[in-house]
Enzyme design. Structure first.
Site, PDB file in Angstrom:
ATOM      1  N   ASP A 187    -104.137   2.298  49.730  1.00 58.68           N
ATOM      2  CA  ASP A 187    -103.659   1.719  48.472  1.00 58.68           C
ATOM      3  C   ASP A 187    -102.139   1.827  48.462  1.00 58.68           C
ATOM      4  O   ASP A 187    -101.541   2.312  49.433  1.00 58.68           O
ATOM      5  CB  ASP A 187    -104.302   2.432  47.265  1.00 58.68           C
ATOM      6  CG  ASP A 187    -104.606   1.446  46.143  1.00 58.68           C
ATOM      7  OD1 ASP A 187    -103.657   0.784  45.681  1.00 58.68           O
ATOM      8  OD2 ASP A 187    -105.779   1.322  45.747  1.00 58.68           O
ATOM      9  N   HIS A 258    -102.439  -4.137  46.708  1.00 53.89           N
ATOM     10  CA  HIS A 258    -102.591  -2.682  46.887  1.00 53.89           C
ATOM     11  C   HIS A 258    -102.122  -2.239  48.264  1.00 53.89           C
ATOM     12  O   HIS A 258    -102.763  -1.430  48.919  1.00 53.89           O
ATOM     13  CB  HIS A 258    -104.053  -2.275  46.653  1.00 53.89           C
ATOM     14  CG  HIS A 258    -104.459  -2.361  45.202  1.00 53.89           C
ATOM     15  ND1 HIS A 258    -104.132  -1.400  44.271  1.00 53.89           N
ATOM     16  CD2 HIS A 258    -105.161  -3.308  44.532  1.00 53.89           C
ATOM     17  CE1 HIS A 258    -104.618  -1.738  43.080  1.00 53.89           C
ATOM     18  NE2 HIS A 258    -105.238  -2.906  43.213  1.00 53.89           N
ATOM     19  N   GLU A 325    -106.851  -7.380  42.376  1.00 49.69           N
ATOM     20  CA  GLU A 325    -105.543  -7.180  41.752  1.00 49.69           C
ATOM     21  C   GLU A 325    -104.385  -7.513  42.693  1.00 49.69           C
ATOM     22  O   GLU A 325    -103.560  -6.657  42.993  1.00 49.69           O
ATOM     23  CB  GLU A 325    -105.433  -5.731  41.260  1.00 49.69           C
ATOM     24  CG  GLU A 325    -106.462  -5.407  40.193  1.00 49.69           C
ATOM     25  CD  GLU A 325    -106.381  -3.975  39.698  1.00 49.69           C
ATOM     26  OE1 GLU A 325    -106.541  -3.771  38.481  1.00 49.69           O
ATOM     27  OE2 GLU A 325    -106.186  -3.060  40.491  1.00 49.69           O
TER      28      GLU A 325
HETATM   29  C1  ACM Z   1    -110.476  -2.073  40.805  1.00 48.93           C
HETATM   30  O1  ACM Z   1    -110.788  -1.268  39.934  1.00 48.93           O
HETATM   31  N1  ACM Z   1    -109.241  -2.555  40.877  1.00 48.93           N
HETATM   32  C2  ACM Z   1    -111.433  -2.540  41.787  1.00 48.93           C
END
Ligand code: ACM
Length: 551
Positions: A187, A258, A325
């Site tokens: 991440d 991420h 995201e």
């Molecule tokens: C997530 O909670 N962004 C998968």
């Protein structure tokens, strides 16, 4: 007749249990002792090893090899007439315990039930007294899981969990008959797996200078560098340890969002025509990060290399590529990204994300694996074999299942275990929704509106544990337990509709389960609320959507 009734405090609840009538003045039940032997038929060796090394060690019982169905024995058998993960556990006066499983995994889940029947002492690491403290009633338990995918996702990027803590979590999964460990390895805040051909991913990407203590609004900082990673041998050990427990490890490498830790290590992976990516370091804040991967051939080749090493380490069919995201702001202003959109004939940046995911979808399919990603990967269409982790509620999972994709239901509104489990002021670093033990118990993974064909694509469910506000194992334990016990019952047992579930009976069984968790050493949230050392007064969490902050 027997005077001892079967215990009915198993979690998750079995499909059925019935007493076995005993004539005459025989023993009240079965009490394993130093003379108890163990017979393991071919195909049951994992359970044989586990019974000796775990239950035997806990109770001080050597369980030497013996004959099938010998007097005072435990017999492990494969029975092809049972469903793969199903088991039948008999405690009978003539011999002792017999566990039949439809597969090696079924036998193992039966052994988990035996451990619970033996009492909390069976959850320790060494005997505090010799043998179990009570007989096991003569009984027959028939059991099978509702879903083939019963998972826990653990984020080891936001806070690194040392290898031993990961192994301990695998033991906790096994104790709850959960069989998928979704390992969130990368991440913005840290890259946690050694990749031999790209050493800077861990040399640089596994460390951050400091850590925000609390959530986004907090101004508290832990100024110690934080990080760590698993070597490839550590990963092999974790995968092998999981396999011994019939748990599949599904690794996640999150792309194309991420990714700041990877970009900090290899700046050319970022959108170099938008920002000076050489100035980026591993992120020290929480939230959705704008620094995403550049959609270049170099990025594709780089991550193919990462996934090649991953495939050598993880035998799981499914490989998780994240896909959640990914803000499009940089791609919107990047001449290179815009040129790529034109060259590929794509409509916009959303289609560019889809192109990125599809590339790895076919790359994995070509190698006999299947892609799974967060529900954003649905946007733009998916290859037929790909599967979806539905996290933004049920909608993504419903759409995916109706389109014929397999789905793991893990909606953040229900089963994000980082979210607070009580609305009170003592909850440590509270974030997200209030989701109590009862709320999790009443979570239903299959939305009632689904057609039967689509419902068959809900392969299972998982609870997700994001660790922004969990600095260590104890904080993880607090968020995960006791709610994982309720989740395990949802994933394993054939429960009625949510409103009809007998939460009072579950709570009654939890009394026995807390004793097991105590013996295991789990820092769960006690029913009465956090103990003094579990509180974090004054550390900012995140308000409940639409409600004032409660810290
Ligand atoms: C997530 O909670 N962004 C998968």
């Amino acid at each position: 007749m027997t005077s001892l009734q079967p215990t009915s405090d198993l979690i998750p609840a079995p499909a059925s249990s019935a007493p076995v009538a005993v004539e005459g003045p025989s023993r009240r039940g079965f009490l394993p002792d130093l003379g108890t032997t163990l017979f393991a038929a071919p195909g049951t060796r994992t359970t044989e090893r586990w019974l000796r090394s775990t239950v035997g060690a806990a109770l001080g019982l050597p369980l030497p090899p013996g004959e099938q169905h010998a007097v005072n024995s435990v017999t492990l058998l494969i029975d092809d007439s049972l469903e793969s993960e199903a088991y039948r556990l008999g405690v009978v006066p003539s011999s002792g315990v017999e566990i039949r499983g439809g597969s090696a995994a079924g036998v193992f889940w039966g052994a988990q039930t035996l451990r619970q029947l033996l009492g909390p002492e069976a959850f320790r690491s060494a005997p505090v007294r010799s043998g179990p403290t009570h007989d096991i009633a003569h009984q027959v338990i028939e059991d099978a899981p509702r879903f083939p995918w019963r998972g826990l996702m653990l984020d080891v990027s936001r806070h690194f969990l040392p290898k031993d803590d990961v192994l301990r979590y695998l033991d906790l999964l096994a104790a709850h008959k959960l069989n998928v460990f979704h390992f969130h390895l990368t991440d913005d805040q840290g890259w946690r797996i050694e990749i031999k051909r790209h050493p800077r991913l861990t040399e640089v990407g596994a460390w951050r200078a400091r850590t925000k203590y609390g959530h986004r609004g907090s101004e508290l900082w832990d100024e110690r560098p934080h990080g760590g990673y698993y070597t490839q041998d550590d990963i092999r050990e974790i995968v092998a340890y999981a396999a011994e427990r019939h748990i599949t490890v599904v690794p996640e490498i999150d792309i194309p969002g991420h990714s700041q830790a990877a970009i900090a290590a290899y700046p050319e992976l970022g959108n170099t025509d938008v920002i000076d990516t050489t100035t980026l370091s591993v992120w020290d804040n929480w939230g959705v990060n704008p620094n995403v991967l550049a959609p270049t051939d170099n990025t594709l080749r780089f991550y193919e290399g990462v996934f090649e090493e991953l495939l050598g380490l993880f035998p799981a069919t499914f490989i998780h590529i994240g896909g959640d995201e990914c803000p499009k702001d940089q791609w919107k202003v990047s001449p290179a990204a815009q040129a790529r959109i034109r060259e590929l004939g794509l409509a916009d940046e959303d289609e560019l994300q889809s192109w990125f995911i599809r590339h790895f979808d076919s790359w994995l399919a070509d190698r006999g694996r299947r892609l799974i990603g967060w529900d954003e990967i649905l946007e733009g269409g998916l290859a037929p074999g790909a599967a979806v982790s539905s996290w933004r509620g049920y909608a993504g999972g419903i759409a995916a299942a109706e389109a014929g994709h397999d789905v793991v239901m893990c909606p953040e509104q229900q089963v994000y275990l980082d979210h607070r489990q009580h609305g009170g002021p003592d909850e440590p670093m509270p974030i997200g929704y209030v989701r109590t033990l009862e709320d999790v118990y009443r979570f239903e993974p299959v939305p009632p509106a689904l057609s039967p064909e689509a419902a068959a694509h809900i392969v299972g469910t998982q609870a997700n544990v994001w660790t922004e506000v969990m600095q260590d194992r104890s904080r993880v334990d607090y968020q995960v337990f006791p709610r994982l016990a309720a989740f395990a019952e949802v994933a394993w047992s054939a429960l009625p509709a949510p409103a009809e579930r007998d939460f009072a009976d579950f709570e009654r069984r939890m009394a026995a389960h807390y004793a097991r968790l105590d013996a295991f050493g789990v820092d769960y949230r006690p029913p009465g609320g956090p103990l003094p050392w579990q509180r974090r007064p004054g550390v900012i969490g995140r308000p409940i959507e639409g409600a004032p902050p409660n810290v």
